[in-house]
Design an enzyme around this catalytic site. Structure first.
Site, short mmCIF file in Angstrom:
data_model
loop_
_atom_site.label_atom_id
_atom_site.label_comp_id
_atom_site.label_asym_id
_atom_site.label_seq_id
_atom_site.Cartn_x
_atom_site.Cartn_y
_atom_site.Cartn_z
N LYS A 13 -22.34 -3.26 3.41
CA LYS A 13 -22.35 -2.52 2.14
C LYS A 13 -20.96 -1.96 1.90
O LYS A 13 -20.34 -1.40 2.82
CB LYS A 13 -23.37 -1.38 2.23
N THR A 59 -28.57 -4.46 3.57
CA THR A 59 -27.40 -3.64 3.24
C THR A 59 -27.86 -2.31 2.62
O THR A 59 -27.17 -1.31 2.73
CB THR A 59 -26.42 -4.38 2.30
N ARG A 178 22.19 6.20 -5.12
CA ARG A 178 21.05 5.81 -5.95
C ARG A 178 19.87 6.70 -5.61
O ARG A 178 19.89 7.42 -4.60
CB ARG A 178 20.67 4.34 -5.74
N GLN A 234 14.64 -0.87 4.31
CA GLN A 234 14.30 -1.48 5.60
C GLN A 234 14.66 -0.55 6.75
O GLN A 234 13.86 -0.33 7.68
CB GLN A 234 15.06 -2.81 5.77
N HIS A 262 12.07 1.33 -8.33
CA HIS A 262 13.43 1.44 -8.84
C HIS A 262 13.57 2.48 -9.96
O HIS A 262 12.74 2.56 -10.86
CB HIS A 262 13.90 0.07 -9.36
#
Ligand SMILES: O=c1[nH]c(=O)c2[nH]c(=O)[nH]c2[nH]1
Length: 305
Positions: A13, A59, A178, A234, A262
């Site tokens: 379920k 279920t 940035r 990263q 961004h």
């Protein structure tokens, strides 16, 4: 299997929503809101190949069990311990059930503070979600994964991206200035491999969840005054994951998925007004589509001994 076919199956379920309130005599109410998925590995092949449903755990009964067990839990517990309790129930109650996967997503209802004082029964919704997925076999072997979703983090400086591959499709300029913004999804595996290895209280999965969340975000931001420079999503992801592994020995691996949301520099001009908006690290266009997606699973290297 009949007729030369193989079948790999489970049934369960999904999205069973339950809220549980505890009303201790001694203090404020405690409440949780969960969305539970149950999936059972069970010997019920005749239900696929014929009209014989005699071995199916319905279920609907799984859904009812979620509410029944929530009722029986008279003390506050974490999503991990509730998932373990359900998985244990399903794998020990039915001979034909060989394994269970129980996944739960918890919403963060946080106690309201009014003039700095915790409210006894008032809560507000935080944006993050605490997740878990417990896989259990009949013998008690377990795999416990916890995680978080929707952890939104942003830095207005101390982020750059330079030195990447340049070819005829490259337009992006190198930058050391940035905005970096992300919405972290993370999961981590606890090393407990059998229910007998799960530490009792005071080990608390919720406390560990809060600590992991703090290590992830503290590492993303760096010290309050100076921050820490991020040369790429990263590298930041790697530092976040390894900080968790260095801090918590009972965590075996950490997966992080970090979209790079961004914030694009705004430059607007016309012939008459060539400098209408000239970008000076001040006006940005926030975007969600398209976005970069950086993801990795980091674990400890095996010792060479
Ligand atoms: O930190 C980043 N990693 C990338 O892989 C990438 N790619 C890109 O266009 N900008 C960025 N930023």
């Amino acid at each position: 299997m009949a007729e030369g076919f193989k079948i790999d199956q489970r049934h369960g379920k999904s999205r069973v929503r339950v809220a549980r309130v505890w009303r201790p005599h001694s203090g404020g109410h405690v409440m949780v809101e969960w969305e539970v998925d149950v999936s059972l590995f069970s010997d019920c092949l005749p239900s696929y190949t014929s009209d014989d449903n005699s071995s199916i755990v319905a279920t609907d009964s799984m859904k009812n069990t979620v509410y029944g067990k929530a009722k029986e839990c008279t003390e506050e517990l974490t999503v991990e311990r509730f998932a373990l309790l359900l998985a244990r129930h399903f794998t020990t109650s039915y001979p034909q059930v060989t394994g269970a996967i129980v996944s739960i997503v918890e919403k963060t209802w946080e106690r309201v503070l009014i003039d700095g004082k915790p409210h006894s029964h008032g809560f507000k919704l935080g944006s993050e979600l605490h997740t878990t997925e417990v896989t259990m076999k009949k013998c008690g072997a377990v795999n416990i994964i916890s995680g978080l979703k929707n952890l939104s983090l942003l830095k207005t400086t101390q982020s750059g991206f330079e030195g990447f591959v340049r070819d005829k499709y490259t337009l992006l300029l190198d930058t050391r200035e940035r905005i970096v913004a992300t919405e972290v999804t993370s999961s981590w595996r606890y090393k407990f491999e059998n229910i007998s290895q799960i530490p009792p209280a005071p080990f608390c999965f919720r406390q560990r969840y809060n600590e992991v969340k703090k290590v992830l975000s503290d590492t993303f931001f760096g010290p309050v005054d100076t921050g820490v420079y991020s040369p790429s999503v990263q590298n930041t992801l790697y530092l976040m994951a390894t900080a968790v592994l260095n801090r918590f020995q009972e965590i075996e691996w950490v997966h992080l998925r970090m979209p790079n949301l961004h914030f694009l520099p705004v430059n607007m001009s016309s012939k008459e007004n060539p400098n209408m908006v000239k970008f000076a690290d001040d006006v940005y266009l926030p975007t969600s589509e398209p976005h970069g997606t950086i993801q990795a699973t980091i674990s400890r290297a095996m010792s060479k001994l």
